[in-house]
Design a protein around this motif. Structure first.
Motif, short mmCIF file in Angstrom:
data_model
loop_
_atom_site.label_atom_id
_atom_site.label_comp_id
_atom_site.label_asym_id
_atom_site.label_seq_id
_atom_site.Cartn_x
_atom_site.Cartn_y
_atom_site.Cartn_z
N THR A 1 0.81 -1.23 0.00
CA THR A 1 0.00 0.00 0.00
C THR A 1 0.84 1.27 0.00
OG1 THR A 1 -1.83 -1.18 1.03
CG2 THR A 1 -1.85 1.22 1.21
N PRO A 2 1.92 1.37 0.79
CA PRO A 2 2.72 2.61 0.73
C PRO A 2 3.29 2.88 -0.67
CG PRO A 2 3.30 1.36 2.68
CD PRO A 2 2.41 0.48 1.85
N LEU A 3 3.68 1.83 -1.37
CA LEU A 3 4.19 2.00 -2.74
C LEU A 3 3.05 2.31 -3.70
CD1 LEU A 3 6.43 1.87 -4.84
CD2 LEU A 3 6.12 -0.62 -4.90
N LYS A 4 1.91 1.66 -3.50
CA LYS A 4 0.75 1.89 -4.36
C LYS A 4 0.34 3.36 -4.36
CE LYS A 4 -2.34 -1.38 -4.14
NZ LYS A 4 -3.50 -2.21 -3.78
N ARG A 5 0.46 4.00 -3.21
CA ARG A 5 0.12 5.43 -3.12
C ARG A 5 1.00 6.30 -4.01
NH1 ARG A 5 -0.07 4.80 3.14
NH2 ARG A 5 -2.17 4.03 3.40
N VAL B 1 -5.26 3.02 -11.23
CA VAL B 1 -6.26 3.09 -12.31
C VAL B 1 -6.43 1.71 -12.95
CG1 VAL B 1 -6.73 4.05 -14.61
CG2 VAL B 1 -5.92 5.55 -12.78
N VAL B 2 -5.34 1.06 -13.27
CA VAL B 2 -5.40 -0.26 -13.89
C VAL B 2 -6.00 -1.27 -12.91
CG1 VAL B 2 -4.02 -2.15 -14.88
CG2 VAL B 2 -3.48 0.23 -15.45
N GLU B 3 -5.62 -1.18 -11.64
CA GLU B 3 -6.16 -2.09 -10.62
C GLU B 3 -7.69 -1.95 -10.53
OE1 GLU B 3 -4.98 -3.26 -6.10
OE2 GLU B 3 -5.35 -1.12 -6.47
N ARG C 1 -9.71 -1.04 -12.90
CA ARG C 1 -10.29 -1.66 -14.10
C ARG C 1 -10.40 -3.17 -13.93
NH1 ARG C 1 -6.60 1.40 -18.43
NH2 ARG C 1 -7.63 3.42 -18.34
N PHE C 2 -9.35 -3.79 -13.41
CA PHE C 2 -9.38 -5.23 -13.21
C PHE C 2 -10.40 -5.61 -12.15
CE2 PHE C 2 -5.67 -5.58 -15.82
CZ PHE C 2 -5.70 -6.88 -16.28
N ASP C 3 -10.46 -4.85 -11.07
CA ASP C 3 -11.42 -5.13 -10.02
C ASP C 3 -12.84 -5.06 -10.58
OD1 ASP C 3 -12.04 -5.61 -7.14
OD2 ASP C 3 -12.97 -3.63 -7.31
N ALA C 4 -13.13 -4.03 -11.36
CA ALA C 4 -14.46 -3.87 -11.95
C ALA C 4 -14.79 -5.03 -12.89
CB ALA C 4 -14.56 -2.53 -12.68
N ALA C 5 -13.82 -5.44 -13.71
CA ALA C 5 -14.05 -6.54 -14.66
C ALA C 5 -14.30 -7.85 -13.92
CB ALA C 5 -12.85 -6.67 -15.59
N ILE C 6 -13.54 -8.11 -12.87
CA ILE C 6 -13.71 -9.36 -12.10
C ILE C 6 -15.03 -9.34 -11.36
CG2 ILE C 6 -12.78 -10.65 -10.12
CD1 ILE C 6 -9.94 -9.76 -11.24
N ARG C 7 -15.39 -8.20 -10.80
CA ARG C 7 -16.68 -8.07 -10.11
C ARG C 7 -17.83 -8.34 -11.08
NH1 ARG C 7 -17.03 -6.09 -5.19
NH2 ARG C 7 -15.09 -5.58 -4.14
#
Length: 177
Positions: free
Chosen positions: A85-89, A96-98, A100-106
């Motif tokens: 998470t600290p790096l993700k920030r 943004v890409v994450e 998109r993937f979360d939405a597609a999997i959901r």
């Protein structure tokens, strides 16, 4: 120029810019999460604690009807890895890409568009438990865990990835069939 894609373990092409048009196989998700270490692999001991084990555990902490969402809550990491998470920030394009993937999997699994509160709480309880049981001692409290009580039971990274993959798929079938 072709759009960037990932090559999945079963030969599938997974589009990074448009994952909803890609095959998002449960076999790929189970295999990848079962091999993927949590906490950048900075846990104690010799065995790897995987995102797959974390997800399976989380699926048992939520009320009925939310188990599949909890099992799949980190499924995007099967394609993008588990970024701390600290790096993700520091990487807004990754986020943004994450998303998109979360939405597609959901969408592909009939899950709510956004994470349910009880799933987020299960994730936080798991994190508090993992911090206590799996990570080196940290004298600093994590603000995100303020007020979160860890599980009474201890978590141990004792599963081989192949067994975790099998458990993940079994849990998925139990929740979808």
């Amino acid at each position: 120029m072709n759009d960037p894609y990932l090559l999945g373990p079963f030969g599938e092409h997974v589009e990074l810019l448009n994952p909803s048009s890609s095959p998002l196989y449960i076999m790929t998700i189970a295999r990848s999460l079962s091999r993927l270490p949590r906490y950048t692999s900075h846990t104690k001991g010799y065995l790897t604690y995987s995102v797959g084990q974390h997800s399976i555990e989380a699926s048992y902490l939520v009320p009925p009807g939310f188990e599949l969402e909890a099992l799949m809550h980190d499924a995007s990491e099967a394609y993008l890895n588990d970024m701390a998470t600290p790096l993700k920030r520091l990487c807004p394009d990754y986020v943004v890409v994450e998303k998109r993937f979360d939405a597609a999997i959901r969408l592909a699994n009939g899950l709510p568009k956004t994470e349910s509160k009880c799933v987020k709480m299960a994730d936080m309880i798991m994190m508090a438990t993992e911090k206590r049981d799996l990570l080196p001692f940290d004298y600093e409290a994590w603000d995100v865990l303020r007020g979160i009580v860890p599980l009474k039971k201890r978590i141990r990274p004792h599963w081989h990835w192949k067994y975790t993959e099998w458990l993940f798929l079994r849990r998925f079938r139990e929740l979808t069939e």
